[in-house]
Design an enzyme around this catalytic site. Sequence first.
Site, PDB file in Angstrom:
ATOM      1  N   ASP A  78      -3.423  -2.186   5.282  1.00 33.52           N
ATOM      2  CA  ASP A  78      -4.311  -1.972   4.147  1.00 33.52           C
ATOM      3  C   ASP A  78      -3.578  -2.713   2.862  1.00 33.52           C
ATOM      4  O   ASP A  78      -2.259  -2.556   3.008  1.00 33.52           O
ATOM      5  CB  ASP A  78      -4.559  -0.529   3.831  1.00 33.52           C
ATOM      6  N   GLU A 145      -1.817   3.145   4.582  1.00 31.45           N
ATOM      7  CA  GLU A 145      -0.358   3.538   4.136  1.00 31.45           C
ATOM      8  C   GLU A 145      -0.266   3.826   2.617  1.00 31.45           C
ATOM      9  O   GLU A 145       0.482   4.466   2.288  1.00 31.45           O
ATOM     10  CB  GLU A 145       0.392   2.347   4.571  1.00 31.45           C
ATOM     11  N   GLU A 146      -0.961   3.058   1.808  1.00 32.84           N
ATOM     12  CA  GLU A 146      -0.943   3.110   0.399  1.00 32.84           C
ATOM     13  C   GLU A 146      -1.587   4.265  -0.203  1.00 32.84           C
ATOM     14  O   GLU A 146      -1.432   4.497  -1.439  1.00 32.84           O
ATOM     15  CB  GLU A 146      -1.650   1.687  -0.070  1.00 32.84           C
ATOM     16  N   ASP A 169       8.266  -3.945   6.053  1.00 31.63           N
ATOM     17  CA  ASP A 169       7.701  -3.572   4.888  1.00 31.63           C
ATOM     18  C   ASP A 169       8.424  -3.221   3.669  1.00 31.63           C
ATOM     19  O   ASP A 169       8.397  -2.533   2.855  1.00 31.63           O
ATOM     20  CB  ASP A 169       6.820  -2.231   5.015  1.00 31.63           C
ATOM     21  N   HIS A 456       1.634  -4.039  -5.648  1.00 34.68           N
ATOM     22  CA  HIS A 456       0.759  -3.100  -6.677  1.00 34.68           C
ATOM     23  C   HIS A 456       0.152  -3.601  -8.090  1.00 34.68           C
ATOM     24  O   HIS A 456      -0.358  -2.521  -8.725  1.00 34.68           O
ATOM     25  CB  HIS A 456       1.523  -1.756  -6.611  1.00 34.68           C
TER      26      HIS A 456
END
Length: 482
Positions: A78, A145-146, A169, A456
């Site tokens: 995701d 995950e976010e 990551d 982000h």
Amino acid sequence: MAILENLEPQEVFHFFEELSNVPRGTFDTKKVSDYLMSFAQERGLEAYQDDLNNVIIKKGGTAGYEDAEPVILQGHMDMVCEKRPGSDHDFKTQGLELYVEDGYVKAKDTTLGGDDGIAVAMALAILDSNEIPHPPIEALFTVDEESGMEGANGIDLTLLKGKKLLNIDSEEEGTLTVGCAGGIRYEAVVPVRREKVNGTRVTVKLHGLLGGHSGSEIHKQRGNAHKMMGRLLNRIEKEVPFQIVELGGGSKDNVIPMESTAKIILPSDSKEKAADTIREMEAIWNHEFMGEEPGLILDMEIEEGVCTDACDKDSTERVIGFFLLCPNGLYEYSRKLKGIVESSLSVGVVDTHENYVRSEFLIRSSVESKKQYLREMLEGCAKAFGGQGKTLSEYPAWQYNPDSEICHILEDTYREVYGKDPVVSTVHAGLECGIFLGKRPDLDCVSFGPDLLDIHSFNEKLDIASTQRTWEYLKAVLKKCK
């Protein structure tokens, strides 16, 4: 014609571009999960898909590696979905519009999804190849995950035989991450009473901030739009009487909010004074940030003769007080690791309902007691203004293991590939390794990755040359795991 087809490593950017054509926002992962299952089925690979859409794909070791211990390659599928104001991009139906500029891969007006699409792309390139030497591979692709690491929380790790886990990551080439902060997603609610009010409605929009990741970039002291809006409203209240109609902004609790909007209603003869105060505050912020928030803008819209439901004066004061005083930002640095953030919190999302104003925070700390203390601070602040709070989800810290075998392998390989020592460190951002270790303490984890900037946010970009070097490094690590 593929946009990235001439970039090296071609096999990695091929799969990264394929992923970028599949919608994969957090909580919208069915399509990308099915894409991964189709990838496995087309190649005759063993694969599992659970009810959450997590996927595990397994492949045997290459010649000479058949009996080696499996290595787990892990990343999340995701991505954070942020777009530039004014963009009409629909993350649920549209793929990303990729382009290359100045040595970086970017996406037009949106987040790129390099966090963590690059991990998925590298794992797929390993699984697709018949030429890269490697032990048996167990590729673990998690979802959501976010927002609370829900995929990692729900995955059944008994399906995996490997103990060495490579989490791809991290966003800084040359750094091996061997620990991370734990976190709490926390919701605070301040109740409000409403009444009919006549007057002039002023809509104030604070936007153009840099934003960014509330873990890895919290130390940069970037403006938090919600905290700034609380300060602005407090300053206006000192000059003119008004009542709050609505507050809102932000889309993810792990993103430093780039914009916040407030609708207030005030007497018609006070509108000029309010407008002057807003303009003064914009000038004050530009002076305080000293050029570090170059896009900061305060926009105003004034509507005369409005009758609307608004928070009464007591509710307005309590809401302003909460956002003015709620803790936010970097709290403490580590006492053991110089320059590493130990504890922080950030208010990421604010929305207004009929009877309350709600806000979402993400608390982070590598020290469990400090994490709980920050939660108690937020709880106390909410109670002080007549509200309450609750924990939405929580995940543990990942503690550094100085005897990690896989870390030693990565360190030795790094010296051979790069000719220098890597940085071995912990990060303030949350990683899924903490959750995995809570389920399987026998796991041996390290996280690494290529240079990825401004994650982000719609400024996110992936360094092409760094991706090439990291790919060669990953292959060299796998070759050593015989």
